[in-house]
Design an enzyme around this catalytic site. Sequence first.
Site, mmCIF file in Angstrom:
data_model
loop_
_atom_site.group_PDB
_atom_site.id
_atom_site.type_symbol
_atom_site.label_atom_id
_atom_site.label_comp_id
_atom_site.label_asym_id
_atom_site.label_seq_id
_atom_site.Cartn_x
_atom_site.Cartn_y
_atom_site.Cartn_z
ATOM 1 N N HIS A 80 -5.573 -10.604 13.034
ATOM 2 C CA HIS A 80 -5.661 -9.287 12.383
ATOM 3 C C HIS A 80 -6.439 -9.449 11.089
ATOM 4 C CE1 HIS A 80 -4.693 -5.343 11.042
ATOM 5 N NE2 HIS A 80 -3.520 -5.570 10.495
ATOM 6 N N HIS A 139 0.813 -1.227 0.000
ATOM 7 C CA HIS A 139 0.000 0.000 0.000
ATOM 8 C C HIS A 139 0.847 1.278 0.000
ATOM 9 C CE1 HIS A 139 0.244 -0.014 4.398
ATOM 10 N NE2 HIS A 139 -0.671 -0.928 4.566
ATOM 11 N N ASP A 157 -3.869 -8.704 3.982
ATOM 12 C CA ASP A 157 -2.652 -9.494 3.773
ATOM 13 C C ASP A 157 -2.648 -10.747 4.643
ATOM 14 O OD1 ASP A 157 -2.437 -7.520 5.783
ATOM 15 O OD2 ASP A 157 -0.262 -7.606 5.807
ATOM 16 N N HIS A 164 5.098 -11.123 9.469
ATOM 17 C CA HIS A 164 5.885 -10.703 8.293
ATOM 18 C C HIS A 164 7.358 -10.891 8.619
ATOM 19 C CE1 HIS A 164 2.509 -8.800 6.230
ATOM 20 N NE2 HIS A 164 2.243 -8.069 7.294
ATOM 21 N N ASP A 177 1.441 -8.181 13.069
ATOM 22 C CA ASP A 177 2.260 -7.117 12.465
ATOM 23 C C ASP A 177 3.391 -6.645 13.383
ATOM 24 O OD1 ASP A 177 0.950 -6.975 10.034
ATOM 25 O OD2 ASP A 177 -0.358 -5.327 10.624
ATOM 26 N N GLU A 195 -6.579 -7.275 8.436
ATOM 27 C CA GLU A 195 -6.107 -6.637 7.204
ATOM 28 C C GLU A 195 -5.926 -7.726 6.142
ATOM 29 O OE1 GLU A 195 -2.846 -3.843 7.624
ATOM 30 O OE2 GLU A 195 -3.296 -2.985 5.650
ATOM 31 N N TYR A 241 10.125 -1.001 8.592
ATOM 32 C CA TYR A 241 8.715 -1.373 8.794
ATOM 33 C C TYR A 241 8.085 -0.476 9.868
ATOM 34 C CZ TYR A 241 4.676 -4.437 9.503
ATOM 35 O OH TYR A 241 3.398 -4.946 9.608
ATOM 36 N N HIS A 245 -1.882 -3.523 14.476
ATOM 37 C CA HIS A 245 -1.808 -2.301 13.715
ATOM 38 C C HIS A 245 -3.187 -1.646 13.479
ATOM 39 C CE1 HIS A 245 -1.555 -1.426 9.070
ATOM 40 N NE2 HIS A 245 -1.284 -0.302 9.683
HETATM 41 FE FE1 FEO Z 1 -1.788 -4.651 9.234
HETATM 42 FE FE2 FEO Z 1 0.247 -7.147 7.915
HETATM 43 O O1 FEO Z 1 -1.305 -6.107 8.125
#
Ligand code: FEO
Length: 406
Positions: free
Chosen positions: A79, A24, A83, A224, A163, A81, A191, A144
Site C-alpha cells: 500500500h 488524518h 504511513d 496497524h 490496512d 499511503e 477503525y 484501502h
Molecule cells: Fe491506507 Fe494505513 O494506510
Amino acid sequence: MQPVSVSEHVTWVGAVDWDLRDFHGFETPHGSTYNAYLVRGTAQTALIDTVKTPFVPELLSRIGKLIDLAEIDLIVVNHVEPDHNSGLRDVMAACPNARVVASASGVRGVAEYHDGLVIEQVGAADVIDLGGVTLQFLPAPMVHWPDSMFTYCPEDAVLLCNDAFGQHLATSERFADEAGLDLSLEQLRVYYANILLPLGSQIAKALEKVSAAGWAPGIIAPSHGVIWRGDQVGEVIAAYQKWGSGALLDKAVIVYSTMWGSTDELARTIADALVQEGVDVEVFDLAATGMAHIMRELLDARGLLVGSPTLHHGMLYRVAGFLQYLAGLKPADRVAASFGSYGWSSGATAQVDERLAAIGIEVVQPPYTQKFRPNAADLEAARAWGAEFAAKVKAAGTAAAAPPEA
Ligand code: FEO
C-alpha cells in the site's frame, strides 16, 4: 522491543507509534503501529511493507537484530499511503540488494510519491519462492486505496493484508489475545467505521477473492495494531462481513453543538422520546466527543439526528465539520432530521438538511426549530417530534427487512 515471531517463517519487525493522537482527522487515543514483517526462506528474505519516515530507524534496528540488512532480497509494498510507504526510499537505501514489488497501481503510486522511483509489478499470477516458503499476491483495490494489495504466505497460512483488519492500537503486545480481545475488537470496529465504512462492497470482493484463491489464513497480520490468530480469524472476518452487509439497528445517533444550552435541552428531550418509543440512542455534544467515537456508534445506527443553533445565519462550525467528516464516509440507508434553537435569525437547520441531502442521507421530516429557550409546551412538541422520528427509524428497518417484491 524485540522482533516477534508470528509463525515459522514470519517475524514482526515494525514500529510502534505510541504518541499518535490524530490520523488524518481520526482521533487515535491508543496510538497505532506500522507493522512490517520479515519472511525468511532458505534462499531469500522478504520485507513486507515499510513504515512512516520517522520510524525507519526503529524498523531497521529491529531487522538488524535478526539479519544483516544486505540480506534482504525483496521489499513488498502492499500500500502506498505514506504511513506505510513514506519511508520506502530510506529503507531501500539501507537494503541495497532488495528488489521492490507492488501491484500495478502501487508501481504507479510509488513513482508518483517518490519522484519517479521505478519498482516492479506483481499480481495474482505471481509466486515468489524464498526457499521453502513462498509469497502470493492479490490486488485488493480500495482496501484501502486503489493500489492496496494482500500478500499471502501459504506455508504458514499468514495473510499480510495491510490496512484490512487493522486497528489504531499501540501496545507492547503483538497479538490480539495478548493485548486483550475486547480492546482489540473494539478498535477494529472504530477503525472500520472511520476508514473503511464507504468501502464495504470492495472489502466483500476482496474477501471473496481470498476464498477463490484457496487462501485459508490461520493468522491475519495487518499493518496497524495487533495480529489475529486462532478463532479470532473467523471472528474478525465475520465482523467485516456483518459491517459490510449494511445491517442496521433501531438505534439513533443524536449529534449536536450548543451555544446557550437550548439545543442541548432539545437533544436530551428528543433522546428521551426515542427511547420511550423503543429506539436506542447515543447522544453526543460535539464539544465533548470526537468524531471517531461518534462514527463508531453510527456504524450500526439507522437514525441520525443533527442539532445546531444558528450563528451568523448558519450552523455552528463543529456541526459543519462533522457533516464534512460524514460526507467522506458516506453511510448508506440512514434516515435523518435536524433540530436546533435560534435567537434573532434562524437558518442552521435548513443548512444542515441541505448538507445531509447533498451527502445522500434521506431527511425524513422537517426540522424542529426553537426560538430562544424551550418552555414546557415546546419540550412537549420536541418530544412529539422525536417520537415521529422514532417511528420513521422503525419503519425504515421494517422496509429494509421486507423481501423484495416479485
Ligand atoms: Fe491506507 Fe494505513 O494506510
